[in-house]
Write an enzyme that holds these catalytic residues in place. Structure first.
Site, mmCIF file in Angstrom:
data_model
loop_
_atom_site.group_PDB
_atom_site.id
_atom_site.type_symbol
_atom_site.label_atom_id
_atom_site.label_comp_id
_atom_site.label_asym_id
_atom_site.label_seq_id
_atom_site.Cartn_x
_atom_site.Cartn_y
_atom_site.Cartn_z
ATOM 1 N N ASP A 116 -0.097 -1.045 -3.601
ATOM 2 C CA ASP A 116 1.112 -0.757 -2.834
ATOM 3 C C ASP A 116 2.258 -0.309 -3.750
ATOM 4 O O ASP A 116 2.511 -0.928 -4.787
ATOM 5 C CB ASP A 116 1.544 -2.008 -2.061
ATOM 6 C CG ASP A 116 0.417 -2.574 -1.179
ATOM 7 O OD1 ASP A 116 -0.757 -2.403 -1.530
ATOM 8 O OD2 ASP A 116 0.742 -3.203 -0.166
ATOM 9 N N HIS A 153 5.594 0.864 -2.309
ATOM 10 C CA HIS A 153 6.830 0.435 -1.641
ATOM 11 C C HIS A 153 8.108 1.037 -2.225
ATOM 12 O O HIS A 153 9.002 0.321 -2.687
ATOM 13 C CB HIS A 153 6.920 -1.084 -1.646
ATOM 14 C CG HIS A 153 6.090 -1.731 -0.577
ATOM 15 N ND1 HIS A 153 6.214 -1.417 0.753
ATOM 16 C CD2 HIS A 153 5.106 -2.668 -0.643
ATOM 17 C CE1 HIS A 153 5.365 -2.134 1.470
ATOM 18 N NE2 HIS A 153 4.662 -2.894 0.644
ATOM 19 N N ASP A 181 1.027 1.770 1.909
ATOM 20 C CA ASP A 181 2.330 1.119 1.733
ATOM 21 C C ASP A 181 3.171 1.813 0.669
ATOM 22 O O ASP A 181 3.656 1.201 -0.285
ATOM 23 C CB ASP A 181 2.162 -0.370 1.419
ATOM 24 C CG ASP A 181 2.000 -1.216 2.676
ATOM 25 O OD1 ASP A 181 1.825 -0.628 3.772
ATOM 26 O OD2 ASP A 181 2.041 -2.452 2.580
ATOM 27 N N ASN A 229 -0.092 -0.897 6.454
ATOM 28 C CA ASN A 229 0.588 -1.391 7.651
ATOM 29 C C ASN A 229 2.006 -0.870 7.759
ATOM 30 O O ASN A 229 2.539 -0.679 8.863
ATOM 31 C CB ASN A 229 0.571 -2.924 7.684
ATOM 32 C CG ASN A 229 1.274 -3.555 6.505
ATOM 33 O OD1 ASN A 229 0.937 -3.293 5.342
ATOM 34 N ND2 ASN A 229 2.247 -4.419 6.770
ATOM 35 N N HIS A 230 2.650 -0.586 6.623
ATOM 36 C CA HIS A 230 4.038 -0.111 6.689
ATOM 37 C C HIS A 230 4.122 1.354 7.130
ATOM 38 O O HIS A 230 5.127 1.750 7.736
ATOM 39 C CB HIS A 230 4.735 -0.338 5.351
ATOM 40 C CG HIS A 230 5.109 -1.770 5.144
ATOM 41 N ND1 HIS A 230 6.351 -2.277 5.485
ATOM 42 C CD2 HIS A 230 4.394 -2.826 4.685
ATOM 43 C CE1 HIS A 230 6.388 -3.574 5.222
ATOM 44 N NE2 HIS A 230 5.209 -3.934 4.736
ATOM 45 N N HIS A 267 -6.616 -0.892 3.587
ATOM 46 C CA HIS A 267 -5.373 -1.541 3.168
ATOM 47 C C HIS A 267 -5.426 -3.050 3.324
ATOM 48 O O HIS A 267 -5.089 -3.800 2.405
ATOM 49 C CB HIS A 267 -4.187 -0.988 3.946
ATOM 50 C CG HIS A 267 -2.874 -1.543 3.483
ATOM 51 N ND1 HIS A 267 -2.299 -1.188 2.287
ATOM 52 C CD2 HIS A 267 -2.044 -2.466 4.030
ATOM 53 C CE1 HIS A 267 -1.167 -1.850 2.109
ATOM 54 N NE2 HIS A 267 -0.991 -2.632 3.162
ATOM 55 N N HIS A 280 -21.294 -9.867 5.402
ATOM 56 C CA HIS A 280 -21.802 -9.250 6.630
ATOM 57 C C HIS A 280 -21.263 -7.826 6.776
ATOM 58 O O HIS A 280 -22.008 -6.901 7.118
ATOM 59 C CB HIS A 280 -21.418 -10.097 7.838
ATOM 60 C CG HIS A 280 -21.918 -9.547 9.142
ATOM 61 N ND1 HIS A 280 -23.246 -9.258 9.376
ATOM 62 C CD2 HIS A 280 -21.248 -9.217 10.277
ATOM 63 C CE1 HIS A 280 -23.386 -8.789 10.607
ATOM 64 N NE2 HIS A 280 -22.194 -8.743 11.173
#
Length: 405
Positions: free
Chosen positions: A74, A76, A110, A145-146, A245, A307
């Site tokens: 990230d 930022h 991000d 997510n950002h 992410h 898995h």
């Protein structure tokens, strides 16, 4: 006298003017960057899309194993730290030009929020993408997510100077549109502020214009969202590594990795629903998941990870960002989960830059700018084990190599 409309020189004037205006705006907004020309062979500048006859593009989800693979966490909004991370891996030279040769680089999302240089980083990464292609390299950027939050209009983590950066962008972008509108032969530009409210409840009046500019830039089909974010991947497989992410669950793999990439891209370009797809929202979303990111190793769900990896042919490990690792880049679940967000931005924990390197035979190394860090890590592990407190930092980490920034 020759008809001006049939004169090739005259016919080219509108497109030449439009190109000049776009270059002028880019140069001003990016902090003085000239973007190299796009690759002409129907390849997008980010080198992970192919253009279809109707003008759309198909995102490439799977890549073969490169000789050298670099993963960066990230960023930022911290341009200087971003450049330090790139220099750690020998990817840019002293003049900030691509120096990575044929390396493949993944930036795991991000770029937005918490810092003041969000647009400058987007432009800088775009410049490097185009330079990398010419050297046989590849720079792939992803949605975090950002990015999803900002396209949805959630600006909780923006900074004041970050807002001013978008205000400045809107000024020059609109000025460029006015210049284009004076030229006969160019389509009249659309109003980027169309449909955006003039005021915002709970927001100081002095920030109204900045909020409008940020919404205009980043909403679905907004100029910045379209140009940069819609071309990001949400899930990526390179050789025997899958990048995401936050994290992947079996249900995400069953849904389809390429399908998710296309749907997120379509949403950002304004082709589909107004809200982000469900797998991008909530605690179990691909950009929000933390099941494999806890700094306490025993809290990570290794069974679920095993898995998931078993359902993606040829994949040995998952590489993720999102959750700051104060111990630096590290691995858990026998190095099948590699966490690369070190909080390097000054808007986060101002961590020292680190990047992950994977060579062709799957050897993992951490390139770090901290000459003392490896010894500190070993001391903490020994101390925790002696006191029987359990691992307060991860059970394992890739081999670390000190590199001066």
């Amino acid at each position: 006298m020759e008809d001006k409309e049939n004169n090739p020189t005259c016919r080219d004037v509108p497109s030449l003017l439009s190109s000049f205006v776009d270059t002028f705006v880019d140069f001003t907004v990016s902090g003085g960057l000239f973007l190299p020309p796009l690759d002409p062979n129907f390849r997008d500048s980010s080198n992970h899309q192919t253009t279809t006859p109707d003008g759309n593009f198909n995102l490439q989800t799977h890549y073969p194993t490169p000789d050298r693979l670099i993963a960066i966490g990230d960023l930022h909004g911290d341009l200087e730290k971003s450049k330090q991370a790139l220099r750690l891996a020998g990817l840019i030279d002293a003049s900030d030009r691509w120096f990575g040769g044929s390396a493949t680089v993944v930036q795991i999302g991000d770029v937005l929020d918490r810092g003041d240089d969000e647009l400058k980083i987007l432009y800088f990464l775009e410049k490097l993408k185009r330079e990398a292609v010419k050297s046989g390299g590849n720079l792939i950027t992803m949605n975090g997510n950002h990015e999803i939050m900002n396209v949805e209009g959630d600006f909780r983590y923006m900074t004041k100077l970050g807002l001013e950066e978008f205000t400045n962008w809107a000024y020059w972008y609109c000025l460029g549109d006015k210049m284009k509108s004076l030229c006969v032969g160019l389509e009249k530009p659309r109003d980027i502020f169309d449909g955006i409210p003039l005021t915002f409840r709970g927001v100081k009046e002095e920030y109204f214009h900045g909020m409008r500019a940020r919404i205009a830039a980043l909403r679905p089909n907004g100029p910045i969202a379209n140009r940069f974010l819609s071309k990001n991947l949400t899930v990526l497989v390179v050789g025997d590594s899958v990048f995401v992410h936050g994290g992947l669950l079996a249900e995400h793999v069953d849904y389809g990795l390429a399908r998710m990439n296309k749907e997120v891209s379509d949403w950002i370009t304004g082709l589909t629903q107004k809200s982000a797809p469900l797998y991008c929202r909530g605690r179990n979303a691909v950009v929000w998941l933390r099941k494999f990111s806890d700094e306490v190793a025993r809290n990570c769900d290794c069974a679920a990870l095993e898995h998931v990896l078993a359902t993606i042919p040829g994949v040995k490990r998952m590489i993720m960002g999102h959750t700051i690792q104060e111990a630096g880049i590290n691995g858990v679940c026998e190095n099948k989960a590699i966490r690369i967000d070190v909080g390097m931005s000054r808007g986060c924990t101002n961590g020292l830059p680190e990047v992950l390197e994977i060579n062709g035979n799957s050897e993992l190394r951490v390139l770090t700018s901290n000459p003392l860090y490896h010894n500190k890590y070993k001391a903490y592990v020994d101390d925790d084990r002696k006191q029987g407190l359990g691992l307060l930092i991860p059970e394992s980490r890739p081999k670390q190599v000190e590199v001066k920034a």
